[in-house]
Design an enzyme around this catalytic site. Structure first.
Site, short mmCIF file in Angstrom:
data_model
loop_
_atom_site.label_atom_id
_atom_site.label_comp_id
_atom_site.label_asym_id
_atom_site.label_seq_id
_atom_site.Cartn_x
_atom_site.Cartn_y
_atom_site.Cartn_z
N ASP A 73 -12.45 3.36 10.95
CA ASP A 73 -13.01 3.18 9.60
C ASP A 73 -13.33 1.72 9.34
O ASP A 73 -13.00 1.17 8.27
CB ASP A 73 -12.04 3.71 8.54
CG ASP A 73 -12.72 3.90 7.18
OD1 ASP A 73 -13.96 4.03 7.14
OD2 ASP A 73 -12.00 3.93 6.16
N LYS A 126 0.84 -1.19 0.00
CA LYS A 126 0.00 0.00 0.00
C LYS A 126 0.87 1.24 0.00
O LYS A 126 1.81 1.35 0.79
CB LYS A 126 -0.93 0.03 1.22
CG LYS A 126 -1.83 1.26 1.28
CD LYS A 126 -2.73 1.25 2.49
CE LYS A 126 -3.62 2.48 2.53
NZ LYS A 126 -4.50 2.52 3.71
#
Length: 304
Positions: free
Chosen positions: A121, A19
């Site tokens: 989240d 990522k």
């Protein structure tokens, strides 16, 4: 996020997930080094229900960028839910798998909270499933560190004031944390007082979504979302799950066929309470619904 082969130091890991993280001024100091908040939050978390952080790296020609290398996972919960639409009526396998994933989720977030990390989240896209059918929490891009043992709960009067303020301030969707459909009511309006219990609201939404195969509170805007979650809180006082299932739009006919359904609903209801009474992750992972059964031992072998 992309998938590649890890060739670092003749690694035998095989495929890994990578990522890209853009560095900015939001960095923290940890172990005598500076990291972005995502790396600082994810680095050092080691639990079977958290995606394993392997290492991070930066390239000299790209000083503004960092790369997080993690274990590679098969699919995410969003895709799993979508794929179940054709298989839902294999009821026992479906029910056991939902319970298994819900337990994994509660265990993973309890560990994060124990380590002083709010995820902020949680949603199906950020929950990943490996080849052994284990669910793991991933993507700590919105994570925040907090001081354990200092959790503050809003009083009933403060809860009312938040709702009143949000009603007068419906154009403000609140802090840009937690995806809209999984956002706790205390995050709407200009309210900035919240704690790790916002993760547990998201957990309740996700468990209900696994059962229903569709989101529980799919608002089109901050205003609509706020109305949906406050409508839910308005009938929390109802004693029977029959009434609440009908009012909330949950699939009533098949939801009440077995005692199993009552178990998940009680856990969801304890997650979707106001912040002063919401269940904590350490208690959620020990919820009576998760009492082991003979069937639950077979779930790991069921590739969905």
């Amino acid at each position: 996020m992309f998938k590649t082969v890890d060739t670092r130091n003749n690694s035998s890991r095989g495929f890994v997930a990578v990522k890209l993280v853009i560095k900015d001024d939001d960095v923290v100091r940890k172990d005598s080094k500076y990291y972005t908040k995502e790396i600082a939050s994810h680095k050092g978390l080691m639990h079977p229900n958290v995606v394993r952080f392997l290492y991070s790296l930066s390239l000299p020609r790209e000083p503004e960028r960092s790369y997080i290398v993690m274990e590679c996972m098969n699919l995410d919960l969003f895709k799993w839910i979508r794929d179940q639409e054709n298989f839902r009526f294999d009821s026992r396998t479906f029910q056991d798998t939902v319970k298994h994933f819900a337990r994994n989720l509660c265990q993973g977030i309890a560990y994060c909270h124990e380590k002083g990390i709010m995820h902020r989240d949680l949603k199906p896209e950020n929950l990943l499933i490996d080849s052994e059918n284990t669910l793991k929490i991933g993507d700590f891009g919105m994570a925040e560190q907090f001081n354990r043992g200092t959790r503050s709960k809003l009083s009933p009067d403060e809860q009312v004031n938040i709702i009143i303020q949000a009603m007068y301030d419906m154009t403000d969707d609140g802090p840009q944390i937690v995806s809209l459909w999984y956002r706790a009511p205390e995050l709407f309006g200009r309210q900035r007082q919240y704690n790790e219990s916002i993760d547990m609201w998201s957990v309740g939404c996700i468990i209900a979504e696994m059962v229903r195969l569709k989101p529980l509170f799919p608002g089109e805007s901050g205003k609509e979302q706020f109305c949906k979650v406050t409508a839910w809180l308005d009938f929390q006082h109802l004693r029977t799950s029959d009434e609440i299932l009908k009012l909330s739009g949950l699939p009533y006919q098949d939801a009440m066929q077995e005692q199993w359904q009552q178990g998940w609903f009680e856990l969801v209801r304890s997650c979707l309470a106001d912040s002063s009474t919401r269940i904590v992750a350490a208690d959620a992972k020990k919820h009576p619904w998760f009492t082991p059964t003979v069937r639950s031992q077979e779930v790991h072998n069921n590739t969905q």
